[in-house]
Design a protein around this motif. Structure first.
Motif, short mmCIF file in Angstrom:
data_model
loop_
_atom_site.label_atom_id
_atom_site.label_comp_id
_atom_site.label_asym_id
_atom_site.label_seq_id
_atom_site.Cartn_x
_atom_site.Cartn_y
_atom_site.Cartn_z
N ARG A 76 33.89 44.09 36.72
CA ARG A 76 33.81 44.53 38.10
C ARG A 76 34.79 45.67 38.29
O ARG A 76 35.93 45.60 37.79
CB ARG A 76 34.15 43.39 39.07
N ILE A 77 34.40 46.72 39.02
CA ILE A 77 35.28 47.85 39.31
C ILE A 77 35.24 48.11 40.81
O ILE A 77 34.18 48.47 41.34
CB ILE A 77 34.84 49.12 38.55
N TYR A 78 36.37 47.89 41.50
CA TYR A 78 36.41 48.07 42.95
C TYR A 78 37.16 49.34 43.38
O TYR A 78 37.04 49.76 44.53
CB TYR A 78 37.06 46.85 43.61
N GLY A 79 37.99 49.88 42.48
CA GLY A 79 38.62 51.15 42.81
C GLY A 79 39.90 51.08 43.61
O GLY A 79 40.36 52.10 44.12
#
Lengths: 263, 263
Positions: B182-185
């Motif tokens: 997961r990549i939320y930034g």
């Protein structure tokens, strides 16, 4: 289809979503029977199954002509968009549902003789239903403005982990040409982000139930939906799907075809 | 430090967060002066700057002994944790702030002579402040239970796009060994997900202001924070940071060192 029938359908569907949201949220702390389907990370739970059965019962009561395509297979064997085609995703992002109790969606679409009539994406935990009516898209009762038509270089790009890691279709160059990659793990949640302009686009391997509702909403707002080579997708047999603003779609298709100077 | 002084500090800090949240949200539709720092995707806005100046003013009024380390450089030149060290991230996830108006945080930590005293992460758009007191972590006023200590193979893994694309430190094998990337930034938003058990871990290149508050909260809940080789991090000079449950930390350190059978 006449507008009155569609309006009644819309009202019925919105009431089903209220009911199914309540059930889904209340089931969060008692998810049973988690099992795998096509791979270790492709999950199904008893909630996916009972949600789909709930929709199928409601749809059949409402529409005797319904052909129903559902993720868990309780519907019909639908191979084209002739007649009344209802497409159901009872839990989109089942992994997030199980592991996060967050970031998952419930989706439904109605196509009539190939025409996109109604699309619904419920962001369950934020209690926001995205849906269309009369050429507009709403977040609950509030109209959403179409997102700004910006290039890939000016936006964040929604991707799937496996496509990015395996660099399929020059996915890493696409990511580098954007302002950054985001991975949320649910097609519905990522498509909502495109609708709201939070992402400039989204690419993932999608099944009919993952894209059917999103396609209705994207088309309504002028967001492009195609396969990864730019062709129109067949909703009942989709593969890698590209969702993007018009300009970003061109940028992305170029990188898919020719790679990128950035590499 | 005596408890009464700390309790007063906690009350003051929570009131600053209320004030700064209001200002930040009201500024969303009038973000000016977006400029780049170290790279094309490393942004700073006038809101980052004014938020930091707000905190610095409040901190100096409250604590005459304060040494302040802030992302935008309006504080002091802090090179160790001697004395009262306040570490400020005025907007964490500035790219998300600018492009999404969502998924960003504001963070603050207080270390006294190296001891982790207070940590705060505000999920601005969800209006949730994560903070510690007396060995517990709270989401607003509700205590958070420590996340279950599960292995990497049973959880979702938070990562940074560049580390994953460049496969630094066997990051792709780490992703594959988990239930998914997961990549939320935003470091703050990803660390909140670890605190709540939504992610089993998180790896990114982090600066002191990205990890200072998260480290306080993670340590309080028994979540491991280390560098990518398993060593204790020096908060004022951090690099690639690994945050994970105890068991997942071991799994990840093994893959960093030896790679994975999954490849």
């Amino acid at each position: 289809m006449n507008d009155l029938w569609l309006k009644n359908a819309d009202e019925a569907i919105q009431s089903w979503f209220k009911e199914i949201r309540e059930f889904t949220v209340s089931s969060l702390n008692q998810i049973h029977d988690v099992s795998t389907k096509s791979s270790r990370t492709d999950l199904v739970t008893d909630v996916d199954k009972s949600n789909e059965q709930f929709f199928i019962k409601k749809i059949r009561e409402f529409d005797s002509k319904a052909h129903i395509l559902g993720e868990e297979g309780f519907g019909d064997d639908v191979t084209n968009l002739d007649g009344h085609v209802w497409i159901v995703d009872p839990i989109d992002g089942t992994m997030n549902f199980v592991k996060q109790h967050n970031h998952f969606a419930i989706m439904l679409a109605l196509y009539i003789d190939g025409k996109e009539e109604l699309g619904y994406i419920l962001d369950v935990m934020n209690d926001k239903l995205y849906h269309n009516w009369d050429g507009k898209v709403y977040e609950n009762d509030t109209e959403i403005n179409p997102p700004e038509d910006i290039p890939l270089s000016e936006g964040l790009m929604g991707l799937s982990g496996p496509l990015l890691i395996n660099n399929e279709k020059n996915m890493q160059a696409i990511s580098k040409a954007s302002e950054g990659a985001r991975i949320y793990g649910s097609a519905g949640i990522q498509i909502i982000a495109v609708l709201k302009g939070e992402l400039v686009g989204y690419i993932s391997t999608l099944k009919p139930w993952d894209i059917a509702a999103g396609k209705v909403l994207c088309d309504t707002l002028g967001i492009k939906v195609s396969d990864i080579d730019g062709n129109i997708i067949d909703v009942v047999s989709s593969d890698i799907v590209l969702v993007a603003t018009k300009i970003a779609q061109k940028d992305i298709l170029n990188i898919v075809k020719y790679g990128s100077d950035c590499d």
